[in-house]
Design an enzyme around this catalytic site. Structure first.
Site, PDB file in Angstrom:
ATOM      1  N   ARG A  41       1.018  -1.189   0.051  1.00  0.00           N
ATOM      2  CA  ARG A  41      -0.187   0.098   0.128  1.00  0.00           C
ATOM      3  C   ARG A  41       0.897   1.325  -0.029  1.00  0.00           C
ATOM      4  O   ARG A  41       0.286   2.235  -0.429  1.00  0.00           O
ATOM      5  CB  ARG A  41      -0.874  -0.018   1.087  1.00  0.00           C
ATOM      6  CG  ARG A  41      -1.982  -1.045   1.243  1.00  0.00           C
ATOM      7  CD  ARG A  41      -2.754  -0.845   2.761  1.00  0.00           C
ATOM      8  NE  ARG A  41      -1.925  -1.238   3.784  1.00  0.00           N
ATOM      9  CZ  ARG A  41      -1.957  -2.539   4.175  1.00  0.00           C
ATOM     10  NH1 ARG A  41      -2.523  -3.509   3.526  1.00  0.00           N
ATOM     11  NH2 ARG A  41      -1.221  -2.779   5.195  1.00  0.00           N
ATOM     12  N   ARG A 101       7.713  -9.451  23.596  1.00  0.00           N
ATOM     13  CA  ARG A 101       7.975  -8.931  24.931  1.00  0.00           C
ATOM     14  C   ARG A 101       8.180  -9.932  25.900  1.00  0.00           C
ATOM     15  O   ARG A 101       8.764  -9.664  27.042  1.00  0.00           O
ATOM     16  CB  ARG A 101       6.779  -7.952  25.057  1.00  0.00           C
ATOM     17  CG  ARG A 101       6.840  -6.623  24.280  1.00  0.00           C
ATOM     18  CD  ARG A 101       5.692  -5.733  24.807  1.00  0.00           C
ATOM     19  NE  ARG A 101       5.786  -4.548  23.727  1.00  0.00           N
ATOM     20  CZ  ARG A 101       4.808  -3.877  23.363  1.00  0.00           C
ATOM     21  NH1 ARG A 101       3.447  -4.126  24.163  1.00  0.00           N
ATOM     22  NH2 ARG A 101       4.546  -3.114  22.629  1.00  0.00           N
ATOM     23  N   CYS A 130       3.335   1.474  25.335  1.00  0.00           N
ATOM     24  CA  CYS A 130       3.345   2.708  25.580  1.00  0.00           C
ATOM     25  C   CYS A 130       3.092   3.242  26.986  1.00  0.00           C
ATOM     26  O   CYS A 130       3.798   3.849  27.441  1.00  0.00           O
ATOM     27  CB  CYS A 130       2.621   3.402  24.543  1.00  0.00           C
ATOM     28  SG  CYS A 130       0.971   2.727  24.199  1.00  0.00           S
ATOM     29  N   GLY A 161      -2.249   5.962  19.829  1.00  0.00           N
ATOM     30  CA  GLY A 161      -1.730   4.784  20.322  1.00  0.00           C
ATOM     31  C   GLY A 161      -2.364   3.599  19.547  1.00  0.00           C
ATOM     32  O   GLY A 161      -1.984   2.526  19.395  1.00  0.00           O
ATOM     33  N   LYS A 214      -0.669  -5.280  30.786  1.00  0.00           N
ATOM     34  CA  LYS A 214       0.896  -5.399  30.145  1.00  0.00           C
ATOM     35  C   LYS A 214       1.939  -4.548  31.249  1.00  0.00           C
ATOM     36  O   LYS A 214       2.826  -4.814  31.308  1.00  0.00           O
ATOM     37  CB  LYS A 214       0.483  -4.514  29.057  1.00  0.00           C
ATOM     38  CG  LYS A 214       0.464  -5.308  27.588  1.00  0.00           C
ATOM     39  CD  LYS A 214       0.110  -4.616  26.558  1.00  0.00           C
ATOM     40  CE  LYS A 214      -0.456  -5.489  25.278  1.00  0.00           C
ATOM     41  NZ  LYS A 214      -0.701  -4.806  24.110  1.00  0.00           N
ATOM     42  N   HIS A 243      -0.210   9.873  26.103  1.00  0.00           N
ATOM     43  CA  HIS A 243      -0.999   9.270  26.893  1.00  0.00           C
ATOM     44  C   HIS A 243      -0.749   9.811  28.430  1.00  0.00           C
ATOM     45  O   HIS A 243       0.099  10.188  28.517  1.00  0.00           O
ATOM     46  CB  HIS A 243      -0.690   7.821  26.951  1.00  0.00           C
ATOM     47  CG  HIS A 243      -0.886   7.272  25.657  1.00  0.00           C
ATOM     48  ND1 HIS A 243      -1.490   7.306  24.544  1.00  0.00           N
ATOM     49  CD2 HIS A 243      -0.142   5.709  25.564  1.00  0.00           C
ATOM     50  CE1 HIS A 243      -1.242   6.414  23.912  1.00  0.00           C
ATOM     51  NE2 HIS A 243      -0.774   5.558  24.014  1.00  0.00           N
TER      52      HIS A 243
HETATM   53  N1  LIG Z   1       1.217   3.959  18.263  1.00  0.00           N
HETATM   54  C1  LIG Z   1       1.731   3.849  19.507  1.00  0.00           C
HETATM   55  O1  LIG Z   1       1.790   4.752  20.386  1.00  0.00           O
HETATM   56  C2  LIG Z   1       2.542   2.496  19.840  1.00  0.00           C
HETATM   57  C3  LIG Z   1       3.146   2.465  20.892  1.00  0.00           C
HETATM   58  C4  LIG Z   1       3.930   1.366  21.099  1.00  0.00           C
HETATM   59  C5  LIG Z   1       3.843   0.391  19.982  1.00  0.00           C
HETATM   60  N2  LIG Z   1       3.184   0.233  18.905  1.00  0.00           N
HETATM   61  C6  LIG Z   1       3.294  -0.764  18.158  1.00  0.00           C
HETATM   62  O2  LIG Z   1       3.940  -0.337  17.145  1.00  0.00           O
HETATM   63  C7  LIG Z   1       3.321  -0.973  15.674  1.00  0.00           C
HETATM   64  C8  LIG Z   1       3.027   0.092  14.872  1.00  0.00           C
HETATM   65  O3  LIG Z   1       2.008   0.916  15.455  1.00  0.00           O
HETATM   66  P1  LIG Z   1       1.624   2.236  14.448  1.00  0.00           P
HETATM   67  O4  LIG Z   1       0.799   2.756  15.658  1.00  0.00           O
HETATM   68  O5  LIG Z   1       2.839   2.897  14.055  1.00  0.00           O
HETATM   69  O6  LIG Z   1       0.478   1.533  13.592  1.00  0.00           O
HETATM   70  P2  LIG Z   1      -0.069   2.141  12.070  1.00  0.00           P
HETATM   71  O7  LIG Z   1      -0.076   3.729  12.146  1.00  0.00           O
HETATM   72  O8  LIG Z   1      -1.032   1.438  11.862  1.00  0.00           O
HETATM   73  O9  LIG Z   1       1.250   1.820  11.177  1.00  0.00           O
HETATM   74  C9  LIG Z   1       1.563   0.480  10.869  1.00  0.00           C
HETATM   75  C10 LIG Z   1       2.899   0.352   9.944  1.00  0.00           C
HETATM   76  O10 LIG Z   1       3.136  -0.949   9.330  1.00  0.00           O
HETATM   77  C11 LIG Z   1       3.110  -1.022   7.973  1.00  0.00           C
HETATM   78  N3  LIG Z   1       2.770  -2.287   7.580  1.00  0.00           N
HETATM   79  C12 LIG Z   1       1.402  -2.875   7.892  1.00  0.00           C
HETATM   80  N4  LIG Z   1       1.483  -4.250   7.229  1.00  0.00           N
HETATM   81  C13 LIG Z   1       2.578  -4.357   6.651  1.00  0.00           C
HETATM   82  C14 LIG Z   1       3.178  -5.494   6.011  1.00  0.00           C
HETATM   83  N5  LIG Z   1       2.727  -6.264   5.734  1.00  0.00           N
HETATM   84  N6  LIG Z   1       4.496  -5.412   5.574  1.00  0.00           N
HETATM   85  C15 LIG Z   1       5.070  -4.163   5.701  1.00  0.00           C
HETATM   86  N7  LIG Z   1       4.830  -3.147   6.562  1.00  0.00           N
HETATM   87  C16 LIG Z   1       3.508  -3.279   6.963  1.00  0.00           C
HETATM   88  C17 LIG Z   1       2.299  -0.073   7.655  1.00  0.00           C
HETATM   89  O11 LIG Z   1       2.453   0.320   6.095  1.00  0.00           O
HETATM   90  P3  LIG Z   1       1.121   0.497   5.222  1.00  0.00           P
HETATM   91  O12 LIG Z   1       0.934   1.941   5.369  1.00  0.00           O
HETATM   92  O13 LIG Z   1       1.983   0.299   3.900  1.00  0.00           O
HETATM   93  O14 LIG Z   1       0.225  -0.551   5.511  1.00  0.00           O
HETATM   94  C18 LIG Z   1       2.451   1.213   8.538  1.00  0.00           C
HETATM   95  O15 LIG Z   1       3.755   1.885   7.975  1.00  0.00           O
HETATM   96  C19 LIG Z   1       2.289  -1.954  16.379  1.00  0.00           C
HETATM   97  O16 LIG Z   1       2.679  -3.340  16.683  1.00  0.00           O
HETATM   98  C20 LIG Z   1       1.800  -1.055  17.792  1.00  0.00           C
HETATM   99  O17 LIG Z   1       1.233  -2.108  18.562  1.00  0.00           O
HETATM  100  C21 LIG Z   1       2.374   1.651  18.755  1.00  0.00           C
END
Ligand SMILES: NC(=O)c1ccc[n+]([C@@H]2O[C@H](COP(=O)([O-])OP(=O)(O)OC[C@H]3O[C@@H](n4cnc5c(N)ncnc54)[C@H](OP(=O)(O)O)[C@@H]3O)[C@@H](O)[C@H]2O)c1
Length: 248
Positions: A41, A101, A130, A161, A214, A243
């Site tokens: 994508r 983790r 987080c 998040g 968690k 948060h």
């Molecule tokens: N947001 C937070 O505050 C936070 C904090 C701690 C941990 N996390 C963890 O960090 C991870 C990402 O979170 P996020 O909030 O950044 O999510 P997000 O905004 O939904 O972004 C997800 C990313 O992963 C990529 N992706 C999805 N499917 C993929 C695939 N098959 N191959 C390669 N890339 C792929 C997406 O690319 P496309 O756009 O191309 O799909 C996008 O760049 C999650 O595991 C989440 O639990 C998040």
């Protein structure tokens, strides 16, 4: 000259991935080269690093050739499949998802608390949840002085998040409300604008949600405190970023 690193950011277009580029830039991290990966994508998009547009390419098993550090923030399925590939190609993986983790051979690290655990890594290092990270930064100094046995806490968690789609959903719902239009909810089961949702992640049999456990489960590993207990209520609030956690 100090070593400079070849870096891959997996999930470069996501809420976390974009911040990773910003943090590497702000900290003047010694970067020799940086590559950006996403899913199909994202092909054609780019990430910004020091005003340079880094093209985002589709992640593939051969993406990690010559990479020293692979920063993953693309969810559990991607981490499960590609982190071992990156490790076997010689990269050190730092993963943001919950995938590794609880695995004993994977250090779970908050640098300010258990930074030395990094030295035990076997190619993969995990980053905590987080809310856990925010809370433990306050709890750990108290623990060192008073020995914390149990905490009661409530979280007020921003939509960031839940990723980039959730940020867009809140923006869209606020706009719809201002125009007296009905709100469409896709990421969350109910509108989040002008609302609070007292559920983050799925409920367990205990009545707590996975997210609420968690702080206890990850806190035990990070603080090296196997008896640590945490009773947490996690609530999603209509805030874009950052948060909050309060004593319950
Ligand atoms: N947001 C937070 O505050 C936070 C904090 C701690 C941990 N996390 C963890 O960090 C991870 C990402 O979170 P996020 O909030 O950044 O999510 P997000 O905004 O939904 O972004 C997800 C990313 O992963 C990529 N992706 C999805 N499917 C993929 C695939 N098959 N191959 C390669 N890339 C792929 C997406 O690319 P496309 O756009 O191309 O799909 C996008 O760049 C999650 O595991 C989440 O639990 C998040």
């Amino acid at each position: 000259m100090s070593k400079h690193y070849h870096i891959a950011v997996v999930g470069a277009t996501g809420a976390v991935g974009v911040e990773m580029f910003r943090v590497l830039e702000r900290r003047a991290f010694p970067v020799a080269s940086i590559r950006a990966f996403g899913s199909k994508r994202s092909a054609g998009k780019s990430a910004l690093f020091h005003d340079e547009k880094i093209p985002v390419t589709e992640l593939a098993p051969e993406s990690f050739r010559g990479i020293d550090l692979a920063l993953f923030s693309a969810g559990t399925a991607v981490a499960r499949e590609f982190a071992p590939i990156a490790r076997d190609a010689g990269a050190i993986v730092i993963d943001n998802s919950s995938t590794f983790r609880m695995e004993p051979e994977v250090p779970l690290v908050i640098p300010e608390i258990n930074g030395d655990d990094v030295k035990l890594h076997r190619g993969i290092i995990a980053n905590p949840n987080c809310t856990t990270a925010v809370a433990l930064m306050a709890i750990y100094p108290l623990h060192r002085v008073f020995h914390v046995q149990r905490v009661f806490a409530a979280s007020y968690q921003a939509v960031s998040g839940s990723g980039a789609r959730a940020i867009a959903e809140l923006e869209e719902q606020v706009r719809a409300a201002a125009e007296s239009q009905p709100a469409r909810a896709e990421v969350y089961p109910h509108p989040i604008a002008f609302n609070v949702l007292p559920q983050v992640d799925a409920f367990l049999e205990s009545g707590y949600t996975k997210e609420e456990m968690k702080m206890q489960n990850e806190g035990r590993r990070i603080m090296h405190h196997p008896e640590f207990r945490a009773s947490v209520t996690c609530v999603r609030v209509p805030v874009y970023r950052a948060h909050s956690v309060a004593p319950g």
